[in-house]
Motif scaffolding. Structure first.
Motif, PDB file in Angstrom:
ATOM      1  N   UNK A   5      31.058  49.583  34.854  1.00 15.06           N
ATOM      2  CA  UNK A   5      31.534  49.711  35.449  1.00 15.06           C
ATOM      3  C   UNK A   5      31.265  47.972  34.715  1.00 15.06           C
ATOM      4  N   UNK A   6      31.952  47.578  33.751  1.00 15.64           N
ATOM      5  CA  UNK A   6      32.319  45.951  33.326  1.00 15.64           C
ATOM      6  C   UNK A   6      33.219  44.743  34.320  1.00 15.64           C
ATOM      7  N   UNK A   7      32.959  44.335  35.659  1.00 16.66           N
ATOM      8  CA  UNK A   7      34.140  43.542  36.379  1.00 16.66           C
ATOM      9  C   UNK A   7      34.353  44.761  37.334  1.00 16.66           C
ATOM     10  N   UNK A   8      33.975  43.544  38.666  1.00 16.77           N
ATOM     11  CA  UNK A   8      33.844  44.721  39.712  1.00 16.77           C
ATOM     12  C   UNK A   8      34.617  44.084  40.929  1.00 16.77           C
ATOM     13  N   UNK A   9      35.772  43.711  41.125  1.00 12.14           N
ATOM     14  CA  UNK A   9      37.104  43.083  40.716  1.00 12.14           C
ATOM     15  C   UNK A   9      38.352  44.301  42.075  1.00 12.14           C
ATOM     16  N   UNK A  10      38.944  44.269  42.195  1.00 11.74           N
ATOM     17  CA  UNK A  10      39.992  45.593  42.919  1.00 11.74           C
ATOM     18  C   UNK A  10      39.834  46.556  42.614  1.00 11.74           C
ATOM     19  N   UNK A  11      40.330  46.241  40.628  1.00 14.03           N
ATOM     20  CA  UNK A  11      40.303  48.202  39.908  1.00 14.03           C
ATOM     21  C   UNK A  11      38.817  48.074  40.051  1.00 14.03           C
ATOM     22  N   UNK A 129      44.751  46.767  44.568  1.00  8.86           N
ATOM     23  CA  UNK A 129      43.375  46.382  45.271  1.00  8.86           C
ATOM     24  C   UNK A 129      43.091  45.053  44.547  1.00  8.86           C
ATOM     25  N   UNK A 130      42.697  43.983  45.553  1.00 11.35           N
ATOM     26  CA  UNK A 130      41.655  43.241  45.561  1.00 11.35           C
ATOM     27  C   UNK A 130      40.519  42.848  46.089  1.00 11.35           C
ATOM     28  N   UNK A 131      40.062  41.766  45.147  1.00 12.26           N
ATOM     29  CA  UNK A 131      38.576  40.803  45.335  1.00 12.26           C
ATOM     30  C   UNK A 131      39.095  39.840  47.248  1.00 12.26           C
ATOM     31  N   UNK A 139      42.016  47.681  49.927  1.00 11.30           N
ATOM     32  CA  UNK A 139      42.023  47.826  48.967  1.00 11.30           C
ATOM     33  C   UNK A 139      44.312  48.525  50.272  1.00 11.30           C
ATOM     34  N   UNK A 140      45.239  48.688  49.713  1.00  8.97           N
ATOM     35  CA  UNK A 140      46.145  47.462  50.298  1.00  8.97           C
ATOM     36  C   UNK A 140      46.553  49.304  50.084  1.00  8.97           C
ATOM     37  N   UNK A 257      51.228  40.009  39.822  1.00  8.20           N
ATOM     38  CA  UNK A 257      49.874  39.356  39.744  1.00  8.20           C
ATOM     39  C   UNK A 257      49.874  38.556  38.911  1.00  8.20           C
ATOM     40  N   UNK A 258      50.499  38.668  37.485  1.00 12.68           N
ATOM     41  CA  UNK A 258      50.621  37.980  36.088  1.00 12.68           C
ATOM     42  C   UNK A 258      51.823  36.489  36.450  1.00 12.68           C
ATOM     43  N   UNK A 259      52.789  37.024  37.202  1.00 13.55           N
ATOM     44  CA  UNK A 259      52.690  35.419  37.731  1.00 13.55           C
ATOM     45  C   UNK A 259      52.282  34.894  38.688  1.00 13.55           C
ATOM     46  N   UNK A 260      51.563  35.525  39.691  1.00 15.14           N
ATOM     47  CA  UNK A 260      50.531  34.811  40.711  1.00 15.14           C
ATOM     48  C   UNK A 260      49.837  34.002  39.629  1.00 15.14           C
TER      49      UNK A 260
END
Length: 308
Positions: A5-11, A129-131, A139-140, A257-260
């Motif tokens: 798993x490369x990258x363990x942010x929300x996804x 979901x997000x860090x 996870x919301x 998310x891109x807007x943020x």
């Protein structure tokens, strides 16, 4: 199976965390304090479906320590995919399977540009979901799911095995024959709302309430649709209608998310969203003036965020 798993942010954090509950060797790639926390206490996932702690077999930032992966799930942003694949190139084998879950329409293409013999799938996910701090994922909402498939539309043994893996991990794995249509359906929605959101810096309700901005959003979507058709993607008018039903059903205070990222001065997926449509429009001879306007107006801020 060795799964990276490369990258363990929300996804990557949520889906990777669920995969640690299967009978497979799971490796997390992470950085900094997030990695330190996972190494010490595991990855703590808070979810309305039930909280859990994920304990990978290995959590590291050193690719030289990973077992050669059979499957790589990419949890980075779409603009990070090329550099990620370049970094992974010395550590994979010809039959390593890559599953990109990023927003955007060309992630599999980016993999194949770096590793032309790589076994790339098409994929996307649905999750909010997000860090939520070092070693923590929140996870919301939404039933977490991964939609995936072979780029040639075949129902191969390997994607059927992947569907079984996701069932074992207890989340929805939706195997489809035409993954490109699924990718572009999501892209049509997310690209339509992201650029205008970044440009106006207001939430969805304010964009919808402005006749001018809402019409601009429709024009943006129509251009994306036209590019997709020129590429041979089998989108239909019903897909367009579904996108605007989803836009109308968004809460008034929703932002993309891109807007943020744009509003916070962070590197964003602008180049992979509206920028991609501009480049493909020019390549295919499709007029995309609204997407070009959005892209060029936001590009100076994007360059500043990346210090280009």
């Amino acid at each position: 199976m060795n799964i990276l798993i490369y990258g363990i942010g929300g996804v990557g954090g949520y889906f990777g965390g669920k995969l640690t509950k299967t009978n497979n060797h799971i490796t997390f790639i992470a950085r900094g304090k997030h990695l330190d926390a996972v190494q010490k206490n595991g990855l703590q996932v808070s979810s309305y479906k039930g909280d859990f702690v994920a304990g990978p077999d290995l959590a590291t930032d050193d690719l030289s320590k990973i077992p050669t992966p059979d499957l790589v799930i990419l949890g980075v942003k779409s603009w990070q995919v090329p550099e990620t694949i370049e970094a992974l190139k010395p550590y994979v084998k010809p039959k390593t399977l890559f599953l990109p879950l990023q927003n955007g329409a060309a992630n599999a293409e980016k993999i194949l540009e770096v590793l032309p013999d790589a076994q790339a799938l098409g994929g996307l996910c649905r999750i909010v979901a997000f860090k939520d701090g070092p070693g923590k994922i929140k996870h919301l909402t939404f039933e977490p799911s991964i939609t995936f498939g072979e780029l040639d539309g075949s129902l191969s043994d390997r994607v059927k095995a992947l569907q079984e893996l996701f069932q074992e991990a207890d989340f929805v794995g939706d195997l489809v024959e035409n993954i490109q249509v699924e990718i572009w359906k999501k892209f049509l929605f997310i690209c339509t709302i992201s650029g205008i959101g970044g440009l106006t810096r207001v939430p969805m309700g304010k964009i919808r309430s402005s006749e001018y901005l809402f019409n601009m959003m429709k024009d943006t979507a129509q251009e994306i649709f036209n590019v997709a058709k020129a590429k041979g993607i089998a989108l239909t008018e019903k897909h367009m209608e579904s996108v605007f039903e989803a836009i109308q059903n968004q809460e008034a205070d929703v932002t993309a998310s891109t807007q943020r990222d744009i509003m916070e001065g962070k590197p964003s997926e602008l180049d992979n969203f509206n920028g991609y449509i501009v480049r493909e429009g020019k390549r295919l001879g499709v007029s995309v003036p609204v997407n070009e306007l959005i892209y060029e107006c936001l590009l100076p801020m994007e360059k500043e965020a990346r210090k280009l």
